[in-house]
Design an enzyme around this catalytic site. Structure first.
Site, PDB file in Angstrom:
ATOM      1  N   SER A 193      -2.512  -4.257  -2.219  1.00  0.00           N
ATOM      2  CA  SER A 193      -3.933  -4.223  -1.838  1.00  0.00           C
ATOM      3  C   SER A 193      -4.207  -3.051  -0.913  1.00  0.00           C
ATOM      4  O   SER A 193      -3.332  -2.629  -0.143  1.00  0.00           O
ATOM      5  CB  SER A 193      -4.253  -5.528  -1.113  1.00  0.00           C
ATOM      6  OG  SER A 193      -5.470  -5.430  -0.411  1.00  0.00           O
ATOM      7  N   TYR A 236      -2.311 -12.418   5.601  1.00  0.00           N
ATOM      8  CA  TYR A 236      -2.339 -12.118   4.160  1.00  0.00           C
ATOM      9  C   TYR A 236      -2.018 -10.632   3.941  1.00  0.00           C
ATOM     10  O   TYR A 236      -1.144 -10.276   3.160  1.00  0.00           O
ATOM     11  CB  TYR A 236      -3.711 -12.466   3.561  1.00  0.00           C
ATOM     12  CG  TYR A 236      -3.994 -11.708   2.292  1.00  0.00           C
ATOM     13  CD1 TYR A 236      -3.392 -12.080   1.098  1.00  0.00           C
ATOM     14  CD2 TYR A 236      -4.828 -10.584   2.301  1.00  0.00           C
ATOM     15  CE1 TYR A 236      -3.620 -11.344  -0.056  1.00  0.00           C
ATOM     16  CE2 TYR A 236      -5.058  -9.856   1.158  1.00  0.00           C
ATOM     17  CZ  TYR A 236      -4.452 -10.235  -0.018  1.00  0.00           C
ATOM     18  OH  TYR A 236      -4.658  -9.503  -1.153  1.00  0.00           O
ATOM     19  N   LYS A 290       1.407  -8.411   2.217  1.00  0.00           N
ATOM     20  CA  LYS A 290       1.395  -7.314   1.227  1.00  0.00           C
ATOM     21  C   LYS A 290       2.196  -6.120   1.767  1.00  0.00           C
ATOM     22  O   LYS A 290       2.981  -5.499   1.048  1.00  0.00           O
ATOM     23  CB  LYS A 290      -0.032  -6.874   0.911  1.00  0.00           C
ATOM     24  CG  LYS A 290      -0.862  -7.916   0.184  1.00  0.00           C
ATOM     25  CD  LYS A 290      -0.406  -8.106  -1.252  1.00  0.00           C
ATOM     26  CE  LYS A 290      -1.214  -9.126  -2.011  1.00  0.00           C
ATOM     27  NZ  LYS A 290      -0.587  -9.559  -3.268  1.00  0.00           N
TER      28      LYS A 290
HETATM   29  N1  UFG Z   1     -19.725  -9.709   2.766  1.00  0.00           N
HETATM   30  C1  UFG Z   1     -20.947 -10.216   3.133  1.00  0.00           C
HETATM   31  N2  UFG Z   1     -21.179 -11.547   2.923  1.00  0.00           N
HETATM   32  C2  UFG Z   1     -20.262 -12.371   2.365  1.00  0.00           C
HETATM   33  C3  UFG Z   1     -19.018 -11.838   1.978  1.00  0.00           C
HETATM   34  C4  UFG Z   1     -18.786 -10.500   2.206  1.00  0.00           C
HETATM   35  O1  UFG Z   1     -21.809  -9.510   3.652  1.00  0.00           O
HETATM   36  O2  UFG Z   1     -20.538 -13.575   2.212  1.00  0.00           O
HETATM   37  C5  UFG Z   1     -19.482  -8.271   2.944  1.00  0.00           C
HETATM   38  C6  UFG Z   1     -18.303  -7.957   3.830  1.00  0.00           C
HETATM   39  O3  UFG Z   1     -18.683  -7.928   5.194  1.00  0.00           O
HETATM   40  C7  UFG Z   1     -17.863  -6.599   3.292  1.00  0.00           C
HETATM   41  C8  UFG Z   1     -18.183  -6.689   1.801  1.00  0.00           C
HETATM   42  O4  UFG Z   1     -19.154  -7.726   1.686  1.00  0.00           O
HETATM   43  O5  UFG Z   1     -18.633  -5.577   3.855  1.00  0.00           O
HETATM   44  C9  UFG Z   1     -17.001  -7.031   0.944  1.00  0.00           C
HETATM   45  O6  UFG Z   1     -16.379  -8.219   1.447  1.00  0.00           O
HETATM   46  P1  UFG Z   1     -15.295  -9.022   0.592  1.00  0.00           P
HETATM   47  O7  UFG Z   1     -14.898 -10.223   1.403  1.00  0.00           O
HETATM   48  O8  UFG Z   1     -15.785  -9.252  -0.782  1.00  0.00           O
HETATM   49  O9  UFG Z   1     -14.097  -7.998   0.464  1.00  0.00           O
HETATM   50  P2  UFG Z   1     -13.202  -7.308   1.598  1.00  0.00           P
HETATM   51  O10 UFG Z   1     -13.338  -5.845   1.391  1.00  0.00           O
HETATM   52  O11 UFG Z   1     -13.477  -7.826   2.943  1.00  0.00           O
HETATM   53  O12 UFG Z   1     -11.776  -7.883   1.197  1.00  0.00           O
HETATM   54  C10 UFG Z   1     -11.084  -7.326   0.119  1.00  0.00           C
HETATM   55  C11 UFG Z   1     -10.150  -8.353  -0.516  1.00  0.00           C
HETATM   56  C12 UFG Z   1      -9.042  -8.732   0.414  1.00  0.00           C
HETATM   57  C13 UFG Z   1      -8.400  -7.517   0.990  1.00  0.00           C
HETATM   58  C14 UFG Z   1      -9.445  -6.611   1.614  1.00  0.00           C
HETATM   59  C15 UFG Z   1      -8.905  -5.326   2.162  1.00  0.00           C
HETATM   60  O13 UFG Z   1     -10.848  -9.515  -0.890  1.00  0.00           O
HETATM   61  O14 UFG Z   1      -8.082  -9.453  -0.315  1.00  0.00           O
HETATM   62  O15 UFG Z   1     -10.384  -6.259   0.609  1.00  0.00           O
HETATM   63  O16 UFG Z   1      -8.361  -4.550   1.161  1.00  0.00           O
HETATM   64  F1  UFG Z   1      -7.520  -7.874   1.951  1.00  0.00           F
END
Ligand code: UFG
Length: 339
Positions: free
Chosen positions: A124, A149, A153
């Site tokens: 990841s 998590y 990785k």
């Molecule tokens: N977000 C919202 N509301 C939500 C969920 C997310 O505004 O309900 C925003 C987050 O703040 C972020 C974006 O949407 O700005 C993406 O969030 P995600 O949770 O979909 O994804 P992340 O980038 O935080 O996480 C992903 C993977 C993880 C990994 C991470 C870092 O899901 O497994 O990238 O690589 F660890």
């Protein structure tokens, strides 16, 4: 080629099994269904018209894992199996280290004992921690992960690199995913989160079908074009195809290789909401909330290396990512079990 896919009934695993079968490979799926269901096997077979050899097994069980390798005589492994909920990992760190790391060790030992030399590992972009600049290329330093998590990785990458270092005939591809979303065009397989979705698009999908009232947008004061978090969303089918090209690379005895799998394009939370609204034809209610702890403002890939060395490039845009996500969600409002 005969490929063992661990965690094959999960979101990325199931799409990868489809691509493998469509390309004429044989697939052995090993999964304990702890966060998925064997019903996915039927859907994969429906899409491809081909059979999957499937085992319900916990890969941390070394004897049982070895027995599968001895029986199936596979040519390569794609290891997806593992726990993946960032928030849960903060509360249950030992469980995450135990399951994610021990399953890899068990698989590598079984590979070693049965002479299997090609492994693709599902890593990841989280291994880059909080990078100093964007876009992220594979030479960026790793470390500084912000949750167990992500640290699993990072540790697994290190364990596998050490193994590769002393086993010169071993071939290892570490694939660092950015944000996989979307679903197969058939709508038969897709992402089914456990409980309240943590990730953006699964949450939007549930709002779109009326299961949740509104989306919380975590912060609008980041240094991005509209203040909301920017990510590199990649269609899961494009991601799956990247695994096939990585396998091809391993077959050519490449040793250790590391690739980012992303599109190179960053979309903000508001961009994604608007793309989803276009896909479903109505508006998605949302409210701006405070930042989520541990989030970074932006994260997107430099995908050049995968293009140059694998010939891989993401083909699908944000529109098809949202359209396919919505189609899957409409067809499976309650997941795979209850239609
Ligand atoms: N977000 C919202 N509301 C939500 C969920 C997310 O505004 O309900 C925003 C987050 O703040 C972020 C974006 O949407 O700005 C993406 O969030 P995600 O949770 O979909 O994804 P992340 O980038 O935080 O996480 C992903 C993977 C993880 C990994 C991470 C870092 O899901 O497994 O990238 O690589 F660890």
């Amino acid at each position: 080629m005969k490929v063992l896919v661990s965690g094959g009934t999960g979101f990325i695993g199931s799409h990868t099994m489809v691509e493998l079968l469509n390309a004429g490979h044989e697939v052995v799926c090993v999964d304990d269904y702890s966060n998925s269901t064997p019903l996915v096997l039927g859907e994969v077979e429906k899409i491809t018209g081909k059979k999957v050899i499937a085992y319900k097994e916990n890969l941390c069980d070394k004897a049982k894992t070895l027995a599968i390798f001895q029986k199936e005589k596979v040519d390569a492994v794609i290891h997806f199996a593992g726990l993946k909920a960032v928030g849960e990992s903060v509360h249950k760190p030992i469980m995450y280290y135990d399951v994610n790391i021990n399953s890899v060790i068990s698989v590598v030992e079984a590979m070693s004992k049965t002479g299997v030399k090609n492994l693709v590992f599902s890593s990841s972009a989280t291994v880059y921690g909080t990078p100093e600049s964007m876009p992220i290329n594979e030479n960026f330093p790793t470390g500084g992960t912000t949750n167990p998590y992500g640290t699993t990785k990072l540790f697994i990458e290190k364990i596998l690199m050490d193994y590769c270092h002393v086993n010169k005939d071993f071939n290892l591809a570490l694939l660092r995913y950015f944000n996989p979303i979307g679903a197969h065009e058939s709508g038969l397989i897709g992402e089914v989160p456990n409980g309240i979705p943590n990730n953006l698009v699964p949450y939007i999908a549930q709002v779109a079908v009326g299961q949740r009232d509104k989306l919380s947008v975590f912060g609008d004061d980041y240094n991005t074009h509209d203040g909301t978090g920017v990510r590199d969303y990649i269609h899961v089918v494009d991601l799956a195809k990247g695994h096939l090209l990585a396998l091809k690379k391993l077959e050519a005895n490449c040793g250790l290789v590391v690739y980012n799998l992303g599109t190179g394009i960053g979309y903000s939370v508001l961009d994604v909401i608007h793309a989803y609204e276009k896909a479903c034809g109505f508006s998605i209610p949302y409210e701006i909330c405070k930042r989520r702890e541990g989030d970074i403002g932006e994260c997107y890939a430099d995908p050049k290396k995968a293009l140059e060395e694998l010939g891989w490039k993401a083909e699908f845009g944000i529109e098809s990512m949202c359209e396919s996500s919505y189609k899957f969600q409409e067809m499976h409002p309650n997941g795979f079990e209850k239609k």
